[in-house]
Design an enzyme around this catalytic site. Sequence first.
Site, PDB file in Angstrom:
ATOM      1  N   GLU A 290       0.946  -1.270  -0.212  1.00 38.61           N
ATOM      2  CA  GLU A 290       0.054  -0.127   0.359  1.00 38.61           C
ATOM      3  C   GLU A 290       1.009   1.352  -0.160  1.00 38.61           C
ATOM      4  OE1 GLU A 290      -4.360  -0.283   2.001  1.00 38.61           O
ATOM      5  OE2 GLU A 290      -2.890   0.579   2.856  1.00 38.61           O
ATOM      6  N   HIS A 319       8.398 -26.737   1.231  1.00 37.72           N
ATOM      7  CA  HIS A 319       7.701 -27.788   0.331  1.00 37.72           C
ATOM      8  C   HIS A 319       6.370 -27.304  -0.533  1.00 37.72           C
ATOM      9  CE1 HIS A 319       9.391 -30.625   2.976  1.00 37.72           C
ATOM     10  NE2 HIS A 319       9.644 -29.496   4.375  1.00 37.72           N
ATOM     11  N   LYS A 433     -14.003   1.851  -2.098  1.00 41.37           N
ATOM     12  CA  LYS A 433     -15.378   2.835  -1.283  1.00 41.37           C
ATOM     13  C   LYS A 433     -15.972   2.917  -1.540  1.00 41.37           C
ATOM     14  CE  LYS A 433     -11.177   3.012   3.031  1.00 41.37           C
ATOM     15  NZ  LYS A 433     -10.256   4.002   3.715  1.00 41.37           N
TER      16      LYS A 433
HETATM   17  O1  PA5 Z   1      -3.169   1.644   6.336  1.00 35.46           O
HETATM   18  C1  PA5 Z   1      -4.692   2.981   5.804  1.00 35.46           C
HETATM   19  O2  PA5 Z   1      -4.474   3.536   6.157  1.00 35.46           O
HETATM   20  C2  PA5 Z   1      -6.111   1.968   5.684  1.00 35.46           C
HETATM   21  O3  PA5 Z   1      -5.034   0.401   5.143  1.00 35.46           O
HETATM   22  C3  PA5 Z   1      -6.301   1.667   7.204  1.00 35.46           C
HETATM   23  O4  PA5 Z   1      -5.483   0.461   8.049  1.00 35.46           O
HETATM   24  C4  PA5 Z   1      -7.381   0.890   6.653  1.00 35.46           C
HETATM   25  O5  PA5 Z   1      -7.892   1.216   5.344  1.00 35.46           O
HETATM   26  C5  PA5 Z   1      -8.205   1.271   7.679  1.00 35.46           C
HETATM   27  O6  PA5 Z   1      -8.660   2.501   8.182  1.00 35.46           O
HETATM   28  P1  PA5 Z   1      -9.159   3.432   9.001  1.00 35.46           P
HETATM   29  O7  PA5 Z   1      -7.897   2.544  10.290  1.00 35.46           O
HETATM   30  O8  PA5 Z   1      -9.259   4.582   8.734  1.00 35.46           O
HETATM   31  O9  PA5 Z   1     -10.344   2.280   9.571  1.00 35.46           O
END
Ligand code: PA5
Length: 446
Positions: A290, A319, A433
């Site tokens: 990410e 394995h 989203k």
């Molecule tokens: O790294 C990130 O920003 C995302 O993976 C968030 O952690 C994830 O979308 C969850 O978001 P939030 O903590 O606002 O619910």
Amino acid sequence: MRVDHHRMLDHALVGGTGLDPRQVEALAARFPAVRAEVRRRTGEGEYGFTALGGQEAAVAEITRFAEGVGQAHDHVLVLGIGGSALGTRAVLEALRGPGWNELDDEAREFWPRLTVLDNVDPTSVAAALRRIDPRRVLVNVVSKSGGTAETMAQYLVVRAWLEEALGSGATRHLVFTTDPERGALRELARREGIAALAVPPAVGGRYSVLSPVGLLPAALVGVRIEDLLRGARRALAAADTDEFTAHPAALWSGLQWAADTGLGRHIHVLMAYSDRLRAVGDWFCQLWAESLGKRVNREGAVVHVGPTPLAAVGAVDQHSLVQLLVEGPLDKTVTFLGVADHGEDVAIPGRDGLPAELAYLAGHTLGGLLRAEREATAEALARAGRMSCLVELADLSAESVGEALMFFQLATGYAGAWYGVDPFDQPGVELGKRLTYAAMRRPGFV
Ligand code: PA5
């Protein structure tokens, strides 16, 4: 923690298929600019996670909470997703062991069991709620934004489940971890007097494991969070150098970047030789993917870059995936995540009448076998011209785990600079989203 990169270099690999000295010199020559950029952006508030080494006030607040209200419960249920769940699972499995919830009260020294619900799979949620006693649970709802669909849907389900059993007493079984000012969770906490801890605004979701996001659940199950942070400070101190080859995080990430962009090693495998570190692999995959998978660079040019992370576990994947790693396309690096001292070991006994071909096992230990397998896999990869390196934790203490978590976060932050992308945004996640939101609002959708 020990980091050994020698098998990333061409002279250590049969066929000379690693990085050559000129590529390493080029990295070293670019390092001062990379380091200056990281420092400048840290000063501008971008690398907020680097301030998590020292959080005296938060540690005191969390400890107070865990020793007070936390002790009245024998199960902690964490609701969160992505960066709000993966780090907690990594810490729990590393420091309490994968079988924690199966231990009886005495073996857990009366610390609670802990369940992390990240997915909205109805079968997992329903099973967890059947298993857990609402009268004995503390529910930690974790969302930095306070509005993530999956976590909020879980919250609504769990809230109704609590109220059915406890009526208005349900709020005493809730604690939120969210933005200090904004978002729906913060508003609910204010309106209903629900306990709430703050995620520092400068710390992004996937860099938040060492903030109250990961620290509160850890403290609730008896992890010494001061030790986690002491380890984090050790990684930060190691990164306080202008010398490229002495800077573990910049060096490891620089070599991965050079392998990806210079030699086509686009897939970066993190292979943990410890069941306890299996979930660290999942946490790392989110962090690396990410943070670095980006359409545009810092200048706004379209680049579509990013290595593909892959988590594996030794010796199990010897394995399975290792066949592909040794003989498949020359497009991967492997980082072995090892442990020097597992804290316990199991002897492999000999026995009368053992067939001669099994005699080599007797008299050794499972820990010794695991280490031998790791070294043999690294050597097999090298003989096949495959790059690898080793990140070895001294042990499975909170300090060592905190050090490793901070090391990988620093490495990811530095990788952002090597790739020239912003490692702290995730615009690619947003479209999905918005489409989910639109689908849920469509007339007739159930
Ligand atoms: O790294 C990130 O920003 C995302 O993976 C968030 O952690 C994830 O979308 C969850 O978001 P939030 O903590 O606002 O619910």
